[in-house]
Design an enzyme around this catalytic site. Structure first.
Site, PDB file in Angstrom:
ATOM      1  CE  LYS A 294      -4.593  -1.002   1.589  1.00 28.12           C
ATOM      2  NZ  LYS A 294      -4.875  -1.988   0.633  1.00 28.12           N
ATOM      3  NE  ARG A 295       6.724   0.799   2.339  1.00 27.96           N
ATOM      4  CZ  ARG A 295       7.788   0.906   1.563  1.00 27.96           C
ATOM      5  NH1 ARG A 295       8.273   2.083   1.261  1.00 27.96           N
ATOM      6  NH2 ARG A 295       8.374  -0.173   1.072  1.00 27.96           N
TER       7      ARG A 295
END
Ligand code: GLU
Length: 427
Positions: free
Chosen positions: A205-206
Site C-alpha cells: 500500500k505504501r
C-alpha cells in the site's frame, strides 16, 4: 481430455481484493491457455472459513472479467471438497507415509533427500528435505492445508502447467513430495518473479493502490492495466510498449516469462493509460464518462468535450476534474488560477481590453473559434498588449483553471451565453 491439451488454473483465495500481482498471474495463465488453445480453470481456495468472504470473491470475478480474462468450465470451490482431500490423505495414512495427531493428518517428510524443482522460468532449484518439517495435510478442523489441497486439485483438475507467483517456490518441493507419495505425475511449474514497488521493496500500500478495483474506480482502462501488467514479466521485444491482448495471444510463450523482478511504476501505467485513451473511440469514452460528469448531458456535447481533451489526460477521473466547467455552473476555481486572474485585471489597460473583448463577443453572430481568436488578437493589438494578457484571465474566468484545451475551442464549445455570463462576473 486429449493428450497434450494445456490446462492451467488461477487459484485465488477470496480473503481480500484482487491484488495487482495476482491479476498478473491470472493474465499469464489466461494468455498461455488462449495461445495454446488450452483451458483456463478457476479454483477458489476458500478453506480459510473466517477470512474468506463472498464479497471478495464477487469482486475478484468482476475484476477478472473487467480485465478481459475469461475462464473455462465451472469454478471449483475447495470448501466443497473436504471429503476428497480426506480420501487422499487416508491413502497416505494407509501407506504409513502420514500419521495422525488428534484429528489432524500429518505427512512424514523423508530425511536427507534432495528434491529438484524444475522451473520453466528459474531453471533447476535444489532443496534438501532436512530443511522441511513434517507437513500438515488435514488440519484438526477437517480442512486441508494449502499445499495438500493444491496437489489433490491440480491432479484432479488435470492441470498441466502451474503458473504462479515466486512466493510459492518454497512450497513446490513439499508439493512434489506429495505427488511422489500419491504416485501421481506432477505438472510443470513456472514461477513468476514477484512484483516489487518502484523502490525495489515488496509492492504494498505504501507504493499506492495495490487492488485492481482501485484502478478501475480511478478511471484506468482495463486494456491499459492488462497491457502494463503484461510488460511486468514479458516483453513483445523491439521496445514495444503498447500492445493488444489479441496480439499477445499470438506471440506469448511460457518460456519467455522474464526471470527478473518487475517493478511497478504508477507513472508508467498512467502513461500507458493516456495512450490507450488517445487510441480509444470518442463515443466509447463518452459512454464511460456519462454518469461521472453530470446528469442528463447531451451526448453530442459530451463527445465534443472528450475530443477536445482526449490527448490531455491520463485517467478518466482526471478528465472529470479537468472538465467540470463544461458541465456545471458552480465549477471550482483553482486558487492559483484565481490569483493569476486578479493579477492581470489589476492592470487597468488589461482590464479595459478584457471588458472590450467581452463587448465585442456580445456582438459576434457566428461564435466560432476563428472569429473569437480574431477579436482577441485585434484587441490585443489595439491596446498594445500580448494576446496572452487576454487569453489567461479569460481561461480562468470560463474554466477555473490555468491549463486546458485551446481557449478559443473551449469558448466555442461552451457557447456564447455561458462565456459571456462567466466573463461578466469579473467586470
Ligand atoms: N491461493 C494461492 C494464492 O493465491 C494459490 C497458489 C497457487 O497458485 O498454487 O497464492
Amino acid at each position: 481430455m486429449t493428450e497434450g491439451t494445456v490446462r492451467v488454473r488461477f487459484a485465488p483465495s477470496p480473503t481480500g481484493y484482487l491484488h495487482l500481482g495476482s491479476a498478473r498471474t491470472a493474465l499469464f495463465n489466461w494468455l498461455y491457455a488462449r495461445h495454446t488453445n488450452g483451458k483456463l480453470l478457476l479454483r477458489i481456495e476458500d478453506t480459510d472459513k473466517t477470512r474468506s468472504k463472498g464479497e471478495f470473491l464477487d469482486e475478484i470475478l468482476d475484476d477478472l472479467k473487467w480485465l478481459g480474462i475469461d475462464w473455462d468450465e465451472k469454478p471449483i470451490f475447495q470448501s466443497e471438497r473436504t471429503s476428497t482431500y480426506k480420501k487422499y490423505a487416508s491413502q497416505l495414512l494407509d501407506k504409513r507415509l502420514a500419521y495422525k495427531e488428534g484429528e489432524a493428518i500429518i505427512f512424514k517428510v523423508p530425511k536427507s533427500r534432495n528434491i529438484k524443482v524444475r522451473d520453466i522460468v528459474h531453471g533447476e532449484i535444489d532443496f534438501n528435505t532436512d530443511e522441511i518439517k513434517d507437513q500438515v495435510l488435514i488440519k484438526s478442523d477437517g480442512f486441508p492445508a494449502y499445499n495438500f489441497a493444491c496437489v489433490v486439485d491440480d491432479y484432479e483438475m488435470g492441470i498441466t502447467h502451474v503458473i504462479r507467483g515466486a512466493d510459492h517456490i518454497s512450497n513446490t518441493p513439499k508439493q512434489l513430495l506429495f505427488y511422489e507419495a500419491l504416485e501421481l505425475n506432477p505438472p510443470k511449474f513456472a514461477h513468476m518473479p514477484l512484483m516489487m514497488g518502484k523502490d525495489g521493496a515488496k509492492l504494498s500500500k505504501r507504493h499506492g493502490a495495490v487492488a485492481v478495483v482501485e484502478y478501475k474506480k480511478e478511471g484506468f482502462l482495463p486494456e491499459a492495466l492488462s497491457n502494463y501488467l503484461l510488460l511486468l514479466g514479458w516483453s513483445p521485444g523491439k521496445d514495444r510498449e503498447i500492445i493488444s491482448l489479441e496480439e499477445v495471444i499470438k506471440l506469448f510463450k511460457i518460456e519467455d516469462i522474464s526471470n527478473v523482478q518487475a517493478r511497478f511504476d504508477i507513472d508508467k501505467l498512467r502513461w500507458i493509460n493516456g495512450e490507450c485513451i488517445k487510441n480509444k473511440d470518442t463515443k466509447v469514452l463518452a459512454n464511460l464518462l456519462k454518469d461521472k460528469v453530470a446528469k442528463d448531458i447531451n451526448q453530442n456535447y459530451l463527445e465534443k468535450v472528450v475530443d477536445l481533451y482526449k490527448t490531455r489526460f491520463h485517467t478518466l477521473s482526471e478528465l472529470t476534474t479537468l472538465t467540470k466547467a463544461f458541465f456545471i455552473e458552480d465549477f471550482p476555481i483553482d486558487v492559483e488560477a484565481q490569483k493569476k486572474l486578479e493579477k492581470y485585471l489589476k492592470d487597468s489597460k488589461t482590464k479595459k481590453a478584457f471588458a472590450e473583448f467581452k463587448t465585442d463577443l456580445e456582438k459576434l453572430k457566428n461564435f466560432n473559434k476563428e472569429n473569437i481568436e480574431k477579436i482577441c488578437r485585434d484587441i490585443a493589438k489595439k491596446y498594445n498588449i500580448k494576446p496572452a494578457a487576454i487569453i489567461h484571465p479569460t481561461r480562468v474566468a470560463i474554466s477555473g483553471k490555468i491549463v486546458g484545451a485551446g481557449l478559443f475551442e473551449m469558448m466555442e464549445l461552451l457557447g456564447k451565453k455561458k462565456v459571456l455570463e462567466r466573463l461578466e462576473k469579473y467586470l
